[in-house]
Design a protein around this motif. Structure first.
Motif, PDB file in Angstrom:
ATOM      1  N   LYS A  40       5.099   9.481   5.561  1.00 21.00           N
ATOM      2  CA  LYS A  40       3.712   9.505   5.999  1.00 21.00           C
ATOM      3  C   LYS A  40       3.281   8.243   6.769  1.00 21.00           C
ATOM      4  CE  LYS A  40       2.982  13.476   3.884  1.00 21.00           C
ATOM      5  NZ  LYS A  40       4.317  13.718   3.315  1.00 21.00           N
ATOM      6  N   LYS A  41       2.589   8.483   7.852  1.00 22.72           N
ATOM      7  CA  LYS A  41       1.999   7.387   8.624  1.00 22.72           C
ATOM      8  C   LYS A  41       1.034   6.582   7.742  1.00 22.72           C
ATOM      9  CE  LYS A  41      -1.010   6.526  12.628  1.00 22.72           C
ATOM     10  NZ  LYS A  41      -1.749   7.147  13.761  1.00 22.72           N
ATOM     11  N   GLY A  42       1.132   5.251   7.825  1.00 25.30           N
ATOM     12  CA  GLY A  42       0.248   4.375   7.072  1.00 25.30           C
ATOM     13  C   GLY A  42       0.678   4.102   5.649  1.00 25.30           C
ATOM     14  N   LYS A  43       1.793   4.694   5.207  1.00 22.06           N
ATOM     15  CA  LYS A  43       2.262   4.504   3.836  1.00 22.06           C
ATOM     16  C   LYS A  43       3.396   3.476   3.820  1.00 22.06           C
ATOM     17  CE  LYS A  43       3.728   7.097  -0.282  1.00 22.06           C
ATOM     18  NZ  LYS A  43       3.908   8.454  -0.861  1.00 22.06           N
ATOM     19  N   ILE A  44       3.482   2.723   2.730  1.00 21.28           N
ATOM     20  CA  ILE A  44       4.513   1.703   2.575  1.00 21.28           C
ATOM     21  C   ILE A  44       5.654   2.261   1.723  1.00 21.28           C
ATOM     22  CG2 ILE A  44       5.054  -0.569   1.605  1.00 21.28           C
ATOM     23  CD1 ILE A  44       2.175  -1.382   2.287  1.00 21.28           C
ATOM     24  N   TYR A  45       6.885   2.069   2.204  1.00 22.68           N
ATOM     25  CA  TYR A  45       8.084   2.529   1.515  1.00 22.68           C
ATOM     26  C   TYR A  45       9.020   1.342   1.289  1.00 22.68           C
ATOM     27  CZ  TYR A  45       6.492   7.166   2.984  1.00 22.68           C
ATOM     28  OH  TYR A  45       5.744   8.298   3.186  1.00 22.68           O
ATOM     29  N   THR A  46      10.002   1.557   0.429  1.00 20.28           N
ATOM     30  CA  THR A  46      11.004   0.529   0.145  1.00 20.28           C
ATOM     31  C   THR A  46      12.338   0.936   0.751  1.00 20.28           C
ATOM     32  OG1 THR A  46       9.935  -0.098  -1.937  1.00 20.28           O
ATOM     33  CG2 THR A  46      12.235  -0.757  -1.641  1.00 20.28           C
ATOM     34  N   LEU A  47      12.857   0.071   1.597  1.00 18.90           N
ATOM     35  CA  LEU A  47      14.158   0.284   2.219  1.00 18.90           C
ATOM     36  C   LEU A  47      15.165  -0.651   1.550  1.00 18.90           C
ATOM     37  CD1 LEU A  47      15.996   1.391   4.541  1.00 18.90           C
ATOM     38  CD2 LEU A  47      15.219  -0.578   5.889  1.00 18.90           C
ATOM     39  N   THR A  48      16.263  -0.098   1.026  1.00 25.85           N
ATOM     40  CA  THR A  48      17.305  -0.906   0.397  1.00 25.85           C
ATOM     41  C   THR A  48      18.458  -1.093   1.374  1.00 25.85           C
ATOM     42  OG1 THR A  48      16.735  -0.102  -1.811  1.00 25.85           O
ATOM     43  CG2 THR A  48      18.904  -1.104  -1.535  1.00 25.85           C
ATOM     44  N   ILE A  49      18.754  -2.354   1.667  1.00 24.26           N
ATOM     45  CA  ILE A  49      19.882  -2.713   2.526  1.00 24.26           C
ATOM     46  C   ILE A  49      20.855  -3.521   1.676  1.00 24.26           C
ATOM     47  CG2 ILE A  49      20.612  -3.862   4.655  1.00 24.26           C
ATOM     48  CD1 ILE A  49      17.702  -3.730   5.607  1.00 24.26           C
ATOM     49  N   ARG A  50      22.144  -3.256   1.829  1.00 26.55           N
ATOM     50  CA  ARG A  50      23.150  -4.069   1.152  1.00 26.55           C
ATOM     51  C   ARG A  50      24.185  -4.557   2.158  1.00 26.55           C
ATOM     52  NH1 ARG A  50      24.392  -0.117  -3.316  1.00 26.55           N
ATOM     53  NH2 ARG A  50      22.569  -0.073  -4.679  1.00 26.55           N
ATOM     54  N   THR A  51      24.780  -5.698   1.858  1.00 30.90           N
ATOM     55  CA  THR A  51      25.809  -6.270   2.729  1.00 30.90           C
ATOM     56  C   THR A  51      26.728  -7.162   1.911  1.00 30.90           C
ATOM     57  OG1 THR A  51      26.211  -7.595   4.733  1.00 30.90           O
ATOM     58  CG2 THR A  51      24.314  -8.219   3.375  1.00 30.90           C
ATOM     59  N   VAL A  52      27.932  -7.377   2.422  1.00 29.62           N
ATOM     60  CA  VAL A  52      28.846  -8.357   1.834  1.00 29.62           C
ATOM     61  C   VAL A  52      28.992  -9.563   2.757  1.00 29.62           C
ATOM     62  CG1 VAL A  52      30.144  -6.743   0.399  1.00 29.62           C
ATOM     63  CG2 VAL A  52      30.827  -7.074   2.782  1.00 29.62           C
ATOM     64  N   ASN A  53      28.158  -9.625   3.772  1.00 23.01           N
ATOM     65  CA  ASN A  53      28.150 -10.731   4.725  1.00 23.01           C
ATOM     66  C   ASN A  53      26.969 -11.637   4.397  1.00 23.01           C
ATOM     67  OD1 ASN A  53      27.327 -12.218   7.166  1.00 23.01           O
ATOM     68  ND2 ASN A  53      28.947 -11.060   8.204  1.00 23.01           N
ATOM     69  N   LEU A  54      27.239 -12.875   4.004  1.00 20.31           N
ATOM     70  CA  LEU A  54      26.175 -13.778   3.562  1.00 20.31           C
ATOM     71  C   LEU A  54      25.174 -14.057   4.676  1.00 20.31           C
ATOM     72  CD1 LEU A  54      28.248 -16.361   1.471  1.00 20.31           C
ATOM     73  CD2 LEU A  54      26.779 -14.530   0.604  1.00 20.31           C
ATOM     74  N   ALA A 103      41.272  -1.548  -7.502  1.00 17.76           N
ATOM     75  CA  ALA A 103      40.295  -0.462  -7.400  1.00 17.76           C
ATOM     76  C   ALA A 103      38.893  -0.974  -7.688  1.00 17.76           C
ATOM     77  CB  ALA A 103      40.655   0.662  -8.366  1.00 17.76           C
ATOM     78  N   GLN A 104      38.782  -1.839  -8.692  1.00 20.99           N
ATOM     79  CA  GLN A 104      37.478  -2.398  -9.042  1.00 20.99           C
ATOM     80  C   GLN A 104      36.937  -3.285  -7.914  1.00 20.99           C
ATOM     81  OE1 GLN A 104      35.415  -1.990 -11.817  1.00 20.99           O
ATOM     82  NE2 GLN A 104      36.740  -0.259 -12.354  1.00 20.99           N
ATOM     83  N   LYS A 105      37.808  -4.051  -7.271  1.00 20.69           N
ATOM     84  CA  LYS A 105      37.384  -4.874  -6.138  1.00 20.69           C
ATOM     85  C   LYS A 105      36.861  -3.998  -5.003  1.00 20.69           C
ATOM     86  CE  LYS A 105      40.443  -8.880  -6.786  1.00 20.69           C
ATOM     87  NZ  LYS A 105      41.570  -9.646  -6.181  1.00 20.69           N
ATOM     88  N   LEU A 106      37.553  -2.913  -4.706  1.00 20.90           N
ATOM     89  CA  LEU A 106      37.132  -2.036  -3.615  1.00 20.90           C
ATOM     90  C   LEU A 106      35.811  -1.338  -3.943  1.00 20.90           C
ATOM     91  CD1 LEU A 106      40.465  -0.337  -2.457  1.00 20.90           C
ATOM     92  CD2 LEU A 106      39.310  -2.324  -1.486  1.00 20.90           C
ATOM     93  N   ALA A 107      35.666  -0.910  -5.188  1.00 15.12           N
ATOM     94  CA  ALA A 107      34.424  -0.242  -5.588  1.00 15.12           C
ATOM     95  C   ALA A 107      33.244  -1.191  -5.473  1.00 15.12           C
ATOM     96  CB  ALA A 107      34.550   0.288  -7.020  1.00 15.12           C
ATOM     97  N   TYR A 108      33.444  -2.435  -5.890  1.00 22.03           N
ATOM     98  CA  TYR A 108      32.369  -3.433  -5.779  1.00 22.03           C
ATOM     99  C   TYR A 108      32.026  -3.681  -4.322  1.00 22.03           C
ATOM    100  CZ  TYR A 108      29.883  -7.891  -6.198  1.00 22.03           C
ATOM    101  OH  TYR A 108      28.941  -8.893  -6.108  1.00 22.03           O
ATOM    102  N   MET A 109      33.060  -3.852  -3.473  1.00 28.88           N
ATOM    103  CA  MET A 109      32.805  -4.063  -2.056  1.00 28.88           C
ATOM    104  C   MET A 109      32.045  -2.891  -1.440  1.00 28.88           C
ATOM    105  SD  MET A 109      35.485  -4.184   1.109  1.00 28.88           S
ATOM    106  CE  MET A 109      35.631  -2.390   0.895  1.00 28.88           C
ATOM    107  N   ALA A 110      32.373  -1.671  -1.886  1.00 28.58           N
ATOM    108  CA  ALA A 110      31.739  -0.471  -1.337  1.00 28.58           C
ATOM    109  C   ALA A 110      30.232  -0.472  -1.544  1.00 28.58           C
ATOM    110  CB  ALA A 110      32.346   0.782  -1.962  1.00 28.58           C
ATOM    111  N   LEU A 111      29.758  -1.161  -2.583  1.00 30.02           N
ATOM    112  CA  LEU A 111      28.313  -1.232  -2.816  1.00 30.02           C
ATOM    113  C   LEU A 111      27.607  -1.920  -1.657  1.00 30.02           C
ATOM    114  CD1 LEU A 111      28.220  -2.336  -6.574  1.00 30.02           C
ATOM    115  CD2 LEU A 111      28.411  -0.026  -5.619  1.00 30.02           C
ATOM    116  N   GLY A 112      28.296  -2.847  -0.999  1.00 24.51           N
ATOM    117  CA  GLY A 112      27.694  -3.579   0.110  1.00 24.51           C
ATOM    118  C   GLY A 112      28.141  -3.124   1.472  1.00 24.51           C
ATOM    119  N   ALA A 113      29.325  -2.496   1.553  1.00 23.21           N
ATOM    120  CA  ALA A 113      29.866  -2.102   2.853  1.00 23.21           C
ATOM    121  C   ALA A 113      29.824  -0.600   3.084  1.00 23.21           C
ATOM    122  CB  ALA A 113      31.308  -2.602   2.989  1.00 23.21           C
TER     123      ALA A 113
END
Length: 230
Positions: free
Chosen positions: A66-80, A202-212
């Motif tokens: 909706k026009k005029g409404k505020i929403y939350t956008l979630t961005i993730r990255t593994v690049n500092l 596998a755990q390293k890749l899964a964690y990275m996937a959260l940001g990439a």
């Protein structure tokens, strides 16, 4: 490696159908990159971008933001550097559709992960069409693993050995492919659950996937995953 999560409050300047909201967010991010030379150059290169984003929240029941409404956008990255940019320099950037207002940043802790699950469709770009028409499930599973290993090797400079199971089980949650609008075409993808093995790699890749993200087109809003810790 650290997964950085930035939650950005955005103001919608026009009503927007949910099927177009990802492209509107892409326009906001791309425009912000134009303000910094090195990010503009990164954006133009055909390479992994190491960030991903979800649909703005909340999603409206009628699928119209909706026009005029505020929403939350979630961005993730593994690049500092990107994490810093999204947290600070994205603010007060606006297009004809969206204005960024404020942000909140945090590091997602690295803990044993039971599963990751896609909140936006995971996409394989293929000239021959949707993967189920041309690939076996074994090939699809291998493609998921190979994609994550390539990302990991690229960002760490390491060469991970591939003799391990990434996950113990995969669920494809949709019965029919999910359409994603990209430029003038529609791509077909899926929402999936991956139950991660306890192998350290596998755990390293899964964690990275959260940001990439998983699979392809992560910087276009595809393959964004959430997680469940053990």
């Amino acid at each position: 490696m650290k997964v950085i999560q930035i939650r950005v409050k955005i103001l919608l300047k026009e009503d927007t159908n949910a099927s177009y909201i990802q492209s509107k967010v892409c326009s906001l991010i791309d425009y912000s990159f134009s303000k910094r030379k090195e990010l503009l150059e990164m954006h133009k290169k055909n390479e992994y971008k190491f960030y991903c984003f979800d649909f703005p929240y909340p999603v409206e029941s009628d699928k119209i933001y909706k026009k005029g409404k505020i929403y939350t956008l979630t961005i993730r990255t593994v690049n500092l550097d990107l994490g810093e940019f999204f947290s600070n320099s994205l603010l007060n950037i606006e297009t004809h559709s969206i204005k960024a207002l404020s942000s909140e940043i945090k590091i997602i802790s690295q803990r044993p992960i039971e599963k990751i699950y896609s909140l936006t469709p995971a996409i394989i770009k293929n000239e021959n069409g949707y993967w189920r028409d041309i690939m076996s499930i074994d090939d699809y599973e291998r493609r998921i693993k190979e994609n994550l290993i390539k990302k990991y090797n690229k960002i760490t400079g390491e060469k991970m050995k591939e003799d391990f199971d990434l996950f113990n089980k995969i669920d494809v949650k949709n019965k029919k492919p999910i359409s994603v609008k990209y430029k003038d075409i529609k791509l077909l993808g899926d929402k999936i659950n991956l139950y991660i093995s306890d192998d350290k790699r596998a755990q390293k890749l899964a964690y990275m996937a959260l940001g990439a993200g998983i699979m392809e087109m992560n910087s276009r809003g595809c393959g964004f995953v959430n997680y469940k810790f053990l």
